[in-house]
Design an enzyme around this catalytic site. Structure first.
Site, mmCIF file in Angstrom:
data_model
loop_
_atom_site.group_PDB
_atom_site.id
_atom_site.type_symbol
_atom_site.label_atom_id
_atom_site.label_comp_id
_atom_site.label_asym_id
_atom_site.label_seq_id
_atom_site.Cartn_x
_atom_site.Cartn_y
_atom_site.Cartn_z
ATOM 1 N N PRO A 14 0.826 -1.213 0.000
ATOM 2 C CA PRO A 14 0.000 0.000 0.000
ATOM 3 C C PRO A 14 0.860 1.264 0.000
ATOM 4 O O PRO A 14 2.062 1.207 0.234
ATOM 5 C CB PRO A 14 -0.766 -0.117 1.311
ATOM 6 C CG PRO A 14 0.180 -0.839 2.210
ATOM 7 C CD PRO A 14 0.937 -1.807 1.340
ATOM 8 N N GLU A 15 0.213 2.380 -0.198
ATOM 9 C CA GLU A 15 0.899 3.675 -0.226
ATOM 10 C C GLU A 15 1.510 4.013 1.141
ATOM 11 O O GLU A 15 2.556 4.624 1.224
ATOM 12 C CB GLU A 15 -0.091 4.763 -0.655
ATOM 13 C CG GLU A 15 0.488 6.160 -0.729
ATOM 14 C CD GLU A 15 1.541 6.337 -1.836
ATOM 15 O OE1 GLU A 15 1.774 5.393 -2.610
ATOM 16 O OE2 GLU A 15 2.137 7.426 -1.902
ATOM 17 N N ALA A 16 0.813 3.636 2.200
ATOM 18 C CA ALA A 16 1.363 3.867 3.545
ATOM 19 C C ALA A 16 0.860 2.766 4.464
ATOM 20 O O ALA A 16 -0.260 2.281 4.301
ATOM 21 C CB ALA A 16 0.932 5.233 4.057
#
Ligand code: DMJ
Length: 656
Positions: A524-526
């Site tokens: 995921p992005e973060a």
């Protein structure tokens, strides 16, 4: 003059509308006439004042609305609807600007240091400040005689014109160069058949991405692989062909010769920087300047050097600020710059102005003009003269005052490639730039003390620091740091070589976990380390994957530096995941949610997928003699810059 005194002018039946009144009056009877065309000069200024107060109020109103950063970036910087919805908090595809927007929204939500009332108060203060400044400026203007105003305008125009002329002279004087043949620009086939096959598979992926871009979006910035049409991000203004320039060096090292020739001839005929466009200085530098420089150093084709320097010159007006810290955004026609509206108090962003160094040093090297190097060395001087909180570099720096903005420190979005460029400046100088080395190791030491933590289950992660408080979240972007720590390990201060190699390996492991804990096996992005989770995204707007390279980038460095087979294994897992979940008929698409079982395409094939992700994967399955690390530095977009040993002199650089 009281506003009431102006009313009869507005209601006059004679003459045209407001525009006509402000614009002229000479033919309509001059100052004594009764229509709007007959406004006196002072009346015109008062009208102007009222008008600007109205505009300021409108902007103020926007600030009061929730989530204003998104609104503003939506108004000022349009990106494709597909991308916007893919990443609700990310208006663009790159690395920093959009992350900053997201960071700002985040601060609004969680309010580090925590308080929505404080955030509101902060906004109000900013509005008040803007308002007062606008009024002050309007008052000052009113106090001037019309001739004085005219003279000021002329002077300002002249200054911009002179700057532009001087900058263009750099370009006109481009000296001849003796091309130095590149080392290891194409490698041998790997001896091991299984590895050869994997490498060939990655080349096939590059072909699929490239051919579809060529079929459906040729000459545009990026491809929408589901809609099979072009995608344009406002980060590049009207500059076109981001995918072509970003892909050049990957095509070269994969020996895709016909494709490289097609790309070169497009650059020759179509790459045009004489456009009226407001661009992100950072994005244009890392992708276009970096891509062109890299293509030049690999192929020796003069067109790439010429275009790189031409674009570098176009970017120079960004440095026309009181401190010399460049603007984030620049209109490359007018030379007028500004900063992102959401960035703390009009600040420039550390990862943006701190990620120009490598390219600008090479621009001086290839143009024979020291101006580019001077600009980036001045950034360093400004930074070195500033007090750093706990030895850390805040992400925001105001170009007018030369002072830090908000104390937010991150090794991910907004900060990341600044640290990368310190290390690489030292390496690229053939280890002569001792100042860069010191800045890098000092910064890393402070990061270790204040930001790096271990989770209860033993995963090492890099948190974000907000005014002394830690947010236990790590971005996909932050994952590049594993490779960075390992790359710098060799020259670490006494006794710390193994420590930094180990730290690199630990970050690689954590980032691999963030991939492994999703359904699609892409990260995921973060991801967070709080609320009972580890290495998992908990917020919907952090669950997307946009074909980013940072995790495989770290695998590439770890593989080269340790030859531990697990990095090839992890890299292959990523290849399989890309094939299973991102490959579509029309190319490769990012995903909106990596935890979902069904497809959630965002319909964008990012240019960095070709520049970085596929290049790093290809290198992992190549022998080390392809682009040996002793000879090459990768810029933050994976473009290749040769190490500049003191005896490497394509062109003698002239000091001014
Ligand atoms: C790239 O443009 C560069 O790697 C940048 O430094 C960060 N963001 C993207 C890829 O994620």
């Amino acid at each position: 003059m009281p506003v009431g005194g102006l009313l009869p002018l507005f209601s006059s039946p004679v003459g045209g509308g407001l525009g006509g009144g402000l614009g002229g009056g000479s033919g309509g009877g001059g100052r004594k006439g009764s229509g709007p065309a007959a406004f006196r000069l002072t009346e015109k200024f008062v009208l102007l004042l009222v008008f600007s107060a109205f505009i300021t109020l409108c902007f103020g109103a926007i600030f009061f609305l929730p989530d204003s950063s998104k609104l503003l970036s939506g108004v000022l910087f349009h990106s494709s609807p597909a991308l916007q919805s893919a990443a609700d908090h990310k208006p663009g595809p790159g690395g920093h600007a959009e992350d900053a927007a997201e960071g700002r929204a985040g601060r609004g939500e969680e309010g580090a240091p925590g308080d929505p009332a404080a955030a509101l108060e902060d906004n109000l203060a900013r509005i008040r400040e803007n308002h007062e400044r606008a009024l002050r400026e309007a008052k000052e203007t009113l106090q001037k005689l019309p001739e004085e105003i005219q003279r000021d305008i002329l002077l300002e125009k002249e200054k911009v014109a002179q700057d532009q002329l001087r900058d263009k002279a750099v370009f006109r004087r481009l000296p001849p160069v003796a091309f130095v043949p590149p080392v290891g620009a194409v490698g041998r086939e790997p001896a091991d058949a299984a590895i050869r096959e994997k490498r060939a598979k990655i080349k096939e992926m590059m072909k699929h991405a490239w051919n579809n871009y060529k079929s459906y979006a040729w000459g545009l910035n990026e491809l929408k692989p589901i809609s099979k049409e072009g995608h344009s991000s406002s980060l590049f203004g009207n500059i076109k062909g981001a995918t072509i320039v970003d892909a050049l060096d990957t095509l070269f090292i994969m020996e895709m010769k016909d494709e490289f020739e097609d790309a070169k001839s497009w650059v020759q005929k179509n790459l045009d920087f004489n456009v009226n466009a407001e661009v992100s200085v950072f994005e244009v530098n890392i992708r276009f300047v970096g891509g062109l420089l890299s293509a030049y150093y690999l192929s020796g084709e003069e067109i790439f050097r010429k275009k790189a320097v031409e674009l570098g010159v176009k970017l120079l007006p960004a440095f026309h600020t009181p401190s010399g810290i460049p603007w984030a955004l620049l209109n490359i026609k007018s030379g007028i710059g500004r900063n992102w509206p959401w960035a703390s108090g009009g600040s420039s962003i550390l990862a943006e102005f701190g990620t120009l160094h490598l390219e600008f040093i090479h621009l001086s090297h290839l143009s024979g003009n020291s101006i580019f190097a001077e600009k980036v060395m001045n950034i360093r001087t400004v930074l070195n003269n500033l007090e750093k909180p706990q030895g850390l570099y805040p992400n925001y720096l105001n170009p007018s005052s030369g002072q830090w903005g908000q104390y937010h420190v991150s090794v991910g979005g907004l900060g990341d490639s600044f640290y990368e460029y310190l290390l690489k400046a030292w390496l690229m100088s053939d280890k002569t730039d001792l100042e860069a080395k010191k800045m890098y190791f000092d910064a890393v030491q402070a990061i270790e003390t204040h930001l790096i933590r271990k989770s209860s289950k033993g995963l090492t992660y890099i948190a974000e620091w907000k005014g002394g408080l830690l947010e236990h979240k790590m971005g996909h972007l932050t994952c590049f740091a594993g490779g960075m720590f390992a790359l710098g390990a060799d020259d670490a201060p006494a006794g710390l070589t193994q420590h930094y190699l180990h730290l690199g390996a630990e970050i690689a492991r954590t980032c691999h976990e963030s991939y492994n804990r999703t359904f699609v096996k892409l990260g995921p992005e973060a991801f967070r380390f709080d609320g009972g989770v580890e290495a998992i995204a908990t917020r919907q707007n952090e669950k997307y994957y946009i074909l980013r390279p940072e995790v495989v980038e770290t695998y590439m460095y770890m593989w080269r530096l340790t030859h531990d087979p697990k990095y090839r294994k992890w890299a292959w897992e990523a290849v399989e995941a890309l094939e299973n979940h991102c490959r579509v008929n029309g190319g490769y698409s990012g995903l909106r949610d990596v935890y979902l079982k069904h497809n959630s395409y965002d319909d964008v094939q990012q240019s960095f997928f070709l520049a970085e992700t596929l290049k790093y994967l290809y290198l992992i399955f190549s022998d080390d003699d392809l682009l040996p690390l002793e000879h090459w530095i990768f810029n933050t977009e994976a473009h290749l810059l040769p190490i500049l040993s003191p005896n490497r002199k394509e062109v003698e650089v002239n000091e001014k």
